[in-house]
Design a protein around this motif. Structure first.
Motif, short mmCIF file in Angstrom:
data_model
loop_
_atom_site.label_atom_id
_atom_site.label_comp_id
_atom_site.label_asym_id
_atom_site.label_seq_id
_atom_site.Cartn_x
_atom_site.Cartn_y
_atom_site.Cartn_z
N SER A 1 3.15 -3.56 8.01
CA SER A 1 1.93 -3.58 8.82
C SER A 1 2.09 -2.76 10.09
CB SER A 1 1.55 -5.01 9.17
OG SER A 1 1.30 -5.75 8.02
N PHE A 2 3.19 -2.95 10.80
CA PHE A 2 3.38 -2.27 12.08
C PHE A 2 3.46 -0.76 11.90
CE2 PHE A 2 5.99 -0.85 15.72
CZ PHE A 2 5.14 -1.26 16.73
N GLY A 3 4.21 -0.32 10.91
CA GLY A 3 4.31 1.11 10.64
C GLY A 3 2.98 1.72 10.26
N THR A 4 2.21 0.98 9.49
CA THR A 4 0.89 1.46 9.07
C THR A 4 -0.05 1.57 10.26
OG1 THR A 4 1.22 0.44 6.91
CG2 THR A 4 -1.02 1.07 7.49
N VAL B 1 -6.61 -2.61 8.42
CA VAL B 1 -5.36 -1.85 8.28
C VAL B 1 -4.23 -2.77 7.83
CG1 VAL B 1 -3.62 -0.54 9.56
CG2 VAL B 1 -6.04 -0.08 9.93
N VAL B 2 -4.12 -3.94 8.44
CA VAL B 2 -3.03 -4.87 8.10
C VAL B 2 -3.19 -5.37 6.67
CG1 VAL B 2 -2.05 -7.13 8.66
CG2 VAL B 2 -2.58 -5.52 10.48
N ASN C 1 -15.30 -19.38 17.91
CA ASN C 1 -16.75 -19.24 18.10
C ASN C 1 -17.19 -17.78 18.19
OD1 ASN C 1 -17.35 -22.00 18.07
ND2 ASN C 1 -16.71 -22.18 20.20
N GLY C 2 -16.48 -16.91 17.52
CA GLY C 2 -16.87 -15.51 17.44
C GLY C 2 -16.46 -14.71 18.66
N TYR C 3 -17.05 -13.54 18.79
CA TYR C 3 -16.74 -12.63 19.90
C TYR C 3 -17.96 -12.49 20.79
CZ TYR C 3 -12.66 -11.37 17.21
OH TYR C 3 -11.48 -11.41 16.53
N ARG C 4 -17.72 -12.29 22.06
CA ARG C 4 -18.83 -12.06 22.99
C ARG C 4 -19.20 -10.59 23.08
NH1 ARG C 4 -19.17 -16.41 27.34
NH2 ARG C 4 -17.93 -18.08 26.43
N ALA C 5 -18.25 -9.72 22.76
CA ALA C 5 -18.50 -8.28 22.84
C ALA C 5 -18.37 -7.65 21.45
CB ALA C 5 -17.51 -7.63 23.79
N MET C 6 -19.25 -6.73 21.15
CA MET C 6 -19.22 -6.06 19.86
C MET C 6 -17.93 -5.25 19.69
SD MET C 6 -20.52 -5.62 16.95
CE MET C 6 -22.14 -6.29 17.08
N TRP C 7 -17.43 -4.63 20.78
CA TRP C 7 -16.21 -3.84 20.67
C TRP C 7 -15.02 -4.70 20.26
CZ3 TRP C 7 -12.04 -5.16 23.55
CH2 TRP C 7 -12.25 -5.92 24.70
N ALA C 8 -15.00 -5.97 20.68
CA ALA C 8 -13.91 -6.86 20.30
C ALA C 8 -13.98 -7.21 18.81
CB ALA C 8 -13.95 -8.12 21.14
N ALA C 9 -15.17 -7.47 18.32
CA ALA C 9 -15.35 -7.78 16.90
C ALA C 9 -15.00 -6.57 16.04
CB ALA C 9 -16.79 -8.21 16.65
N GLU C 10 -15.42 -5.38 16.47
CA GLU C 10 -15.11 -4.17 15.71
C GLU C 10 -13.61 -3.87 15.73
OE1 GLU C 10 -17.66 -1.34 17.56
OE2 GLU C 10 -19.42 -1.99 16.41
N GLY C 11 -12.97 -4.11 16.87
CA GLY C 11 -11.52 -3.91 16.96
C GLY C 11 -10.75 -4.85 16.06
N GLU C 12 -11.15 -6.11 16.05
CA GLU C 12 -10.51 -7.10 15.17
C GLU C 12 -10.69 -6.72 13.71
OE1 GLU C 12 -8.77 -10.56 13.54
OE2 GLU C 12 -8.64 -9.77 15.56
N ALA C 13 -11.89 -6.27 13.34
CA ALA C 13 -12.15 -5.87 11.96
C ALA C 13 -11.30 -4.66 11.57
CB ALA C 13 -13.63 -5.56 11.77
N ALA C 14 -11.18 -3.70 12.48
CA ALA C 14 -10.38 -2.50 12.19
C ALA C 14 -8.91 -2.85 12.00
CB ALA C 14 -10.55 -1.49 13.31
N ILE C 15 -8.37 -3.67 12.88
CA ILE C 15 -6.96 -4.05 12.77
C ILE C 15 -6.72 -4.87 11.52
CG2 ILE C 15 -5.14 -5.47 13.82
CD1 ILE C 15 -6.23 -4.52 16.54
N ARG C 16 -7.61 -5.81 11.25
CA ARG C 16 -7.45 -6.65 10.05
C ARG C 16 -7.52 -5.80 8.79
NH1 ARG C 16 -7.27 -11.91 9.38
NH2 ARG C 16 -7.91 -12.33 11.50
N LEU D 1 -9.41 -12.77 0.59
CA LEU D 1 -9.00 -11.86 1.65
C LEU D 1 -9.85 -12.04 2.91
CD1 LEU D 1 -8.31 -8.60 -0.35
CD2 LEU D 1 -6.64 -10.11 0.71
N LEU D 2 -11.11 -12.43 2.75
CA LEU D 2 -11.99 -12.63 3.90
C LEU D 2 -11.77 -13.96 4.61
CD1 LEU D 2 -15.40 -11.29 2.58
CD2 LEU D 2 -13.99 -10.31 4.37
N ARG D 3 -11.19 -14.92 3.91
CA ARG D 3 -11.05 -16.28 4.45
C ARG D 3 -10.35 -16.35 5.82
NH1 ARG D 3 -11.93 -21.32 3.09
NH2 ARG D 3 -10.46 -22.96 3.62
N PRO D 4 -9.22 -15.67 6.05
CA PRO D 4 -8.60 -15.75 7.37
C PRO D 4 -9.51 -15.26 8.51
CG PRO D 4 -7.06 -14.81 5.81
CD PRO D 4 -8.39 -14.92 5.12
N ALA D 5 -10.29 -14.22 8.25
CA ALA D 5 -11.21 -13.71 9.28
C ALA D 5 -12.30 -14.72 9.58
CB ALA D 5 -11.81 -12.38 8.84
#
Length: 69
Positions: free
Chosen positions: A59-62, A48-49, A31-46, A19-23
């Motif tokens: 996924s969309f309804g959730t 939920v999906v 090459n990762g994220y430059r901003a912490m808010w972007a990394a946290e947003g990606e983690a939150a969306i991933r 499950l972690l492999r796609p991330a």
């Protein structure tokens, strides 16, 4: 835990690793994220999906339910 509940719990963490492999691949490709808010947003969306996928929900309804909560 897997000894107390045979067949209900896997003795390895292969499921979690898969499950972690796609991330991890996405992080390597960009090459990762430059901003912490972007990394946290990606983690939150991933999160939920992936949870929606595991439970068989759409996924969309959730995501809409999560935002509306």
């Amino acid at each position: 835990m897997f000894l107390d509940h045979p067949g209900a719990v896997e003795p390895t963490n292969n499921g979690s690793e898969r499950l972690l492999r796609p991330a991890v691949i996405q992080r390597k490709m960009t090459n990762g994220y430059r901003a912490m808010w972007a990394a946290e947003g990606e983690a939150a969306i991933r999160t939920v999906v992936d949870t929606a996928r595991l439970t068989g929900s759409g996924s969309f309804g959730t995501i809409l339910k999560t935002i509306g909560a």
